[in-house]
Design an enzyme around this catalytic site. Sequence first.
Site, PDB file in Angstrom:
ATOM      1  N   LYS A  24       0.837  -1.209   0.000  1.00  0.00           N
ATOM      2  CA  LYS A  24       0.000   0.000   0.000  1.00  0.00           C
ATOM      3  C   LYS A  24       0.875   1.265   0.000  1.00  0.00           C
ATOM      4  CE  LYS A  24      -2.660   0.836   3.839  1.00  0.00           C
ATOM      5  NZ  LYS A  24      -2.663   2.210   4.344  1.00  0.00           N
ATOM      6  N   SER A  25       1.874   1.291   0.866  1.00  0.00           N
ATOM      7  CA  SER A  25       2.736   2.481   0.950  1.00  0.00           C
ATOM      8  C   SER A  25       3.448   2.735  -0.382  1.00  0.00           C
ATOM      9  CB  SER A  25       3.813   2.283   2.008  1.00  0.00           C
ATOM     10  OG  SER A  25       3.255   2.358   3.276  1.00  0.00           O
ATOM     11  N   ARG A  29       3.156   5.905  -3.321  1.00  0.00           N
ATOM     12  CA  ARG A  29       4.318   6.639  -3.860  1.00  0.00           C
ATOM     13  C   ARG A  29       4.402   6.487  -5.375  1.00  0.00           C
ATOM     14  NH1 ARG A  29       4.276   5.735   1.498  1.00  0.00           N
ATOM     15  NH2 ARG A  29       5.783   6.889   2.758  1.00  0.00           N
ATOM     16  N   GLY A  97      -4.622   8.176   5.647  1.00  0.00           N
ATOM     17  CA  GLY A  97      -3.711   9.157   6.235  1.00  0.00           C
ATOM     18  C   GLY A  97      -2.534   9.416   5.306  1.00  0.00           C
ATOM     19  N   SER A 169       8.436   9.330  11.534  1.00  0.00           N
ATOM     20  CA  SER A 169       7.195   9.148  10.781  1.00  0.00           C
ATOM     21  C   SER A 169       7.463   9.281   9.287  1.00  0.00           C
ATOM     22  CB  SER A 169       6.157  10.194  11.203  1.00  0.00           C
ATOM     23  OG  SER A 169       5.161  10.302  10.203  1.00  0.00           O
ATOM     24  N   ASP A 321       2.616  -0.951  11.796  1.00  0.00           N
ATOM     25  CA  ASP A 321       1.298  -1.412  11.339  1.00  0.00           C
ATOM     26  C   ASP A 321       1.044  -2.883  11.670  1.00  0.00           C
ATOM     27  OD1 ASP A 321       0.830   1.111  10.363  1.00  0.00           O
ATOM     28  OD2 ASP A 321       1.404   0.626   8.310  1.00  0.00           O
ATOM     29  N   LYS A 348      -3.600   6.075  15.028  1.00  0.00           N
ATOM     30  CA  LYS A 348      -3.792   5.357  13.766  1.00  0.00           C
ATOM     31  C   LYS A 348      -5.292   5.334  13.421  1.00  0.00           C
ATOM     32  CE  LYS A 348       0.520   4.649  13.016  1.00  0.00           C
ATOM     33  NZ  LYS A 348       1.193   5.318  11.915  1.00  0.00           N
ATOM     34  N   ARG A 395      -6.936  -3.064  10.077  1.00  0.00           N
ATOM     35  CA  ARG A 395      -5.938  -3.976  10.637  1.00  0.00           C
ATOM     36  C   ARG A 395      -6.457  -4.665  11.904  1.00  0.00           C
ATOM     37  NH1 ARG A 395      -2.064  -3.085   6.974  1.00  0.00           N
ATOM     38  NH2 ARG A 395      -1.462  -0.943   6.536  1.00  0.00           N
TER      39      ARG A 395
HETATM   40  C1  S3P Z   1       2.889   5.011   6.165  1.00  0.00           C
HETATM   41  C2  S3P Z   1       3.606   5.314   7.265  1.00  0.00           C
HETATM   42  C3  S3P Z   1       3.271   4.862   8.622  1.00  0.00           C
HETATM   43  C4  S3P Z   1       2.185   3.788   8.605  1.00  0.00           C
HETATM   44  C5  S3P Z   1       1.114   4.054   7.620  1.00  0.00           C
HETATM   45  C6  S3P Z   1       1.682   4.190   6.222  1.00  0.00           C
HETATM   46  C7  S3P Z   1       3.367   5.504   4.856  1.00  0.00           C
HETATM   47  O1  S3P Z   1       2.885   5.974   9.363  1.00  0.00           O
HETATM   48  O2  S3P Z   1       1.634   3.623   9.893  1.00  0.00           O
HETATM   49  O3  S3P Z   1       0.162   2.993   7.613  1.00  0.00           O
HETATM   50  O4  S3P Z   1       2.934   4.972   3.812  1.00  0.00           O
HETATM   51  O5  S3P Z   1       4.177   6.440   4.840  1.00  0.00           O
HETATM   52  P1  S3P Z   1       3.975   6.901  10.086  1.00  0.00           P
HETATM   53  O6  S3P Z   1       5.317   6.531   9.567  1.00  0.00           O
HETATM   54  O7  S3P Z   1       3.635   8.287   9.718  1.00  0.00           O
HETATM   55  O8  S3P Z   1       3.839   6.570  11.524  1.00  0.00           O
END
Ligand code: S3P
Length: 437
Positions: A24-25, A29, A97, A169, A321, A348, A395
């Site tokens: 997902k992350s 990007r 988020g 973060s 996560d 979260k 989750r």
């Molecule tokens: C994420 C970063 C994490 C994670 C989120 C996805 C990202 O948050 O908890 O689910 O894709 O950059 P933080 O690194 O801001 O805590």
Amino acid sequence: MENNLKTAFQKNPLSGEITIPPDKSITHRALILSALVKSEIEVKNISLGEDCLRTLEIFKKLGINYRFLSKRNLIVNSSKGLIIPKENTVFDCGNSGTAARLLCGLFSSLEGINCTFIGDESLSKRPMKRIIEPLGLMGAEIKSNDNKLPLIIKGKKLNPVEYNSPNASAQVKSSILLAGLNTKGITRVNEPYLSRNHSEIMLEYLGADIKTGKDEKGYFCEIKKSELTPKNIEISGDISSCAFFMVMGAIVENSKITIKNVGINQTRAGIIDVFKQAQINFEIKNKRKISNEETADITVEYTPDIKPFKINGAQIPRLIDEIPVLAILAVCAKGTSIISDAFDLRNKESDRIKTIVDALKSLDVDVKELEDGFIIKGKDKIDKSAVLETHLDHRLAMSYFVLSLINKKEMIIKDFDCINTSFPEFMELAKDLGYGK
Ligand code: S3P
């Protein structure tokens, strides 16, 4: 509409091989950066979770063109660059988020854009000060509702900053880097521990002027205004999704599960270290790189004697996560496990410290809430019916499902379809491994 899941004890082992859906992350990007390459590229293996589709929909509003070649592979055409709408545009980030925070950084630096970010009930409660503050130092114009959504952004030329991030973060770091990508001068972020570095890896892969390292200020990342080089991008499987199946393999009697194509980037692979600590039978094979991200196949076998474990400090961002499902692993361990230094779990998709503690208590697990984590005493047998609230947190829903497999009694998991946020294929894959048989 009610979408509650009625669970049942899993009588037979889970076994077989599954390919885990994309990260997902990294998908966020890839969607963001492919929109900036001013060309046509192929993005292979994107996450179809609702969160990532939000990012895709937002870029459609900015004139980016998408053509799916197959279910997960698409051609992204950004040849004309981003087309800034004349009127104020509303961008709905849903539950995401990552979409809200990363795009807020990028869009703050886009001259002429006027936009408003909104989100669902959960996202609207989450703190945005963490990005409003550093972007404000760069000169960004962001109005908020007491540091929460909606965020109203007036894009403009920004100034570079050096920002000492108080926490590790990746969302904060990436938000600043995306603003820095479009800002003259050197934008620098220092963080106390290294948070996931997918933005840095992909920016470097696409030729951005970016430097990373470690010095007396901690982990740093510097970026200069850059044009990106168009290159096809492929996305590895999501270790956070894989985590549910890793824990299933370890706790369901006589199971053996192989999970293929998992991203094992060091900044994400904290769960592997926990599995070592807990002395779980597992193996990592076929290591390779996909678009510069370390990837492998993982096999996990049932482990009758799971050791308790401790997680804290620099390990936390590497598995943030996965903590909900690691809490389930702790329930199955022989002894007491401690998770601390994880205060941000409270920010979260739900307050994951409180929600997990409440759920485990309702199953008669001996658990103690800490300000920044919890202490869980392993339990020989779970034999209690319960109705578990997910608070629409994907989750939590999947972690409770993992626990339900070893609960002799039936449970109800409320609003189970919130799993679509990140992992719509979850139940299908569980069935492929023999769930319910
Ligand atoms: C994420 C970063 C994490 C994670 C989120 C996805 C990202 O948050 O908890 O689910 O894709 O950059 P933080 O690194 O801001 O805590």
